[in-house]
Design a protein around this motif. Sequence first.
Motif, PDB file in Angstrom:
ATOM      1  N   HIS A  82      33.277 -13.959 -55.975  1.00 54.56           N
ATOM      2  CA  HIS A  82      33.791 -13.869 -54.611  1.00 54.56           C
ATOM      3  C   HIS A  82      35.069 -13.058 -54.525  1.00 54.56           C
ATOM      4  N   ARG A  83      35.746 -12.880 -55.657  1.00 50.54           N
ATOM      5  CA  ARG A  83      36.983 -12.097 -55.678  1.00 50.54           C
ATOM      6  C   ARG A  83      36.718 -10.591 -55.730  1.00 50.54           C
ATOM      7  N   HIS A  84      35.475 -10.206 -55.934  1.00 46.37           N
ATOM      8  CA  HIS A  84      35.174  -8.789 -56.166  1.00 46.37           C
ATOM      9  C   HIS A  84      34.200  -8.202 -55.149  1.00 46.37           C
ATOM     10  N   GLY A 142      27.864  -7.485 -61.442  1.00 45.06           N
ATOM     11  CA  GLY A 142      27.318  -6.177 -61.779  1.00 45.06           C
ATOM     12  C   GLY A 142      27.273  -5.274 -60.558  1.00 45.06           C
ATOM     13  N   ALA A 143      26.874  -5.848 -59.424  1.00 41.50           N
ATOM     14  CA  ALA A 143      26.828  -5.071 -58.182  1.00 41.50           C
ATOM     15  C   ALA A 143      28.217  -4.624 -57.757  1.00 41.50           C
ATOM     16  N   ALA A 144      29.223  -5.459 -58.004  1.00 38.83           N
ATOM     17  CA  ALA A 144      30.597  -5.090 -57.665  1.00 38.83           C
ATOM     18  C   ALA A 144      31.126  -3.990 -58.578  1.00 38.83           C
ATOM     19  N   ALA A 145      30.684  -3.994 -59.834  1.00 43.80           N
ATOM     20  CA  ALA A 145      31.178  -3.026 -60.812  1.00 43.80           C
ATOM     21  C   ALA A 145      30.487  -1.674 -60.696  1.00 43.80           C
ATOM     22  N   TYR A 146      29.251  -1.665 -60.189  1.00 41.57           N
ATOM     23  CA  TYR A 146      28.470  -0.419 -60.113  1.00 41.57           C
ATOM     24  C   TYR A 146      27.898  -0.258 -58.699  1.00 41.57           C
ATOM     25  N   THR A 195      34.323  -4.453 -53.435  1.00 43.57           N
ATOM     26  CA  THR A 195      33.798  -3.215 -54.015  1.00 43.57           C
ATOM     27  C   THR A 195      32.278  -3.132 -53.946  1.00 43.57           C
ATOM     28  N   MET A 196      31.627  -4.160 -53.445  1.00 45.34           N
ATOM     29  CA  MET A 196      30.160  -4.150 -53.348  1.00 45.34           C
ATOM     30  C   MET A 196      29.687  -3.265 -52.201  1.00 45.34           C
ATOM     31  N   ARG A 197      28.524  -2.663 -52.430  1.00 45.68           N
ATOM     32  CA  ARG A 197      27.783  -2.011 -51.351  1.00 45.68           C
ATOM     33  C   ARG A 197      26.377  -2.613 -51.246  1.00 45.68           C
ATOM     34  N   ALA A 198      26.064  -3.482 -52.157  1.00 43.61           N
ATOM     35  CA  ALA A 198      24.731  -4.068 -52.228  1.00 43.61           C
ATOM     36  C   ALA A 198      24.542  -5.152 -51.180  1.00 43.61           C
ATOM     37  N   GLU A 238      33.957 -11.482 -44.673  1.00 43.66           N
ATOM     38  CA  GLU A 238      35.161 -10.671 -44.496  1.00 43.66           C
ATOM     39  C   GLU A 238      34.987  -9.270 -45.068  1.00 43.66           C
ATOM     40  N   ALA A 239      34.172  -9.154 -46.125  1.00 46.05           N
ATOM     41  CA  ALA A 239      33.904  -7.843 -46.724  1.00 46.05           C
ATOM     42  C   ALA A 239      32.784  -7.104 -46.007  1.00 46.05           C
ATOM     43  N   GLU A 240      32.200  -7.726 -44.986  1.00 45.48           N
ATOM     44  CA  GLU A 240      31.115  -7.145 -44.203  1.00 45.48           C
ATOM     45  C   GLU A 240      29.918  -6.782 -45.084  1.00 45.48           C
TER      46      GLU A 240
END
Length: 249
Positions: A168-170, A140-144, A173-176, A203-205
């Motif tokens: 882990h594949r998404h 949900g966090a990755a989608a919104y 797109t997270m900012r959370a 890796e996504a920081e």
Amino acid sequence: MATRKIAIETQDGSAPALIVHPDISRRAPAANRPGVVLYMDAFGLRPALEGMAQRLADAGYIVLVPDLLYRFGAYGPFDAKTAFSDEASRTALMGMIKGTSQEMTQRDTGAFLQALEQEGATGRIGTVGYCMGGARALNGAAAYPDRIAAAASFHGGNLAADTPDSPHRHVATMRARVYVGSAGIDKSFPPDQSARLELALREAEIDHVIENYVGMGHGWAVPDHGEYNPEGAERHWKRLLTFFEETLG
């Protein structure tokens, strides 16, 4: 305010849900009241989840607990202690879980967020999921990413699995911020998945913590579960409430 039952209109039907408001004296100003979506475990809406939502509301959050399995119509709820040991209920339950994809819940989450906003949650939003809800809270966090600022999973399964919808594949797109609490030994989230998730988040920081609750079984944080552990549950509450307070305000 007492718990209310509401219905949320989604693209696929009407999802029953529980909504719990904090006491008015604990609410943030109207412009930035924080909210939480609690993604249920596999057993349905029931008093145990209502109590957990109330505890979050007591901390100042508007809390929504949607029925993720609503597409199957009225059911249960299932007994969290016996549902997987009884063949008939296990078969029924597994069919419902497999028939409710991550993509479906991600779509539904748009309606969940809208429902929270209509209830007055106009500030930052957090998600928390248990068991099957854990992966859904992260996805949900990755989608919104523009709405969800904090995402937590407790004894969530398949968080870094070999499937296209694995969280882990998404993470890109997270900012959370992310918090994952895993059971000490959990076949649904083994050490190799934990390592894979850790690598993806780094890796996504993404600001994150993955914590292993040694000695706890899958389901330890939910009070009507057979693996419930009071000490472990209180530790989970301390971590979750601190995480939300730091991130959501």
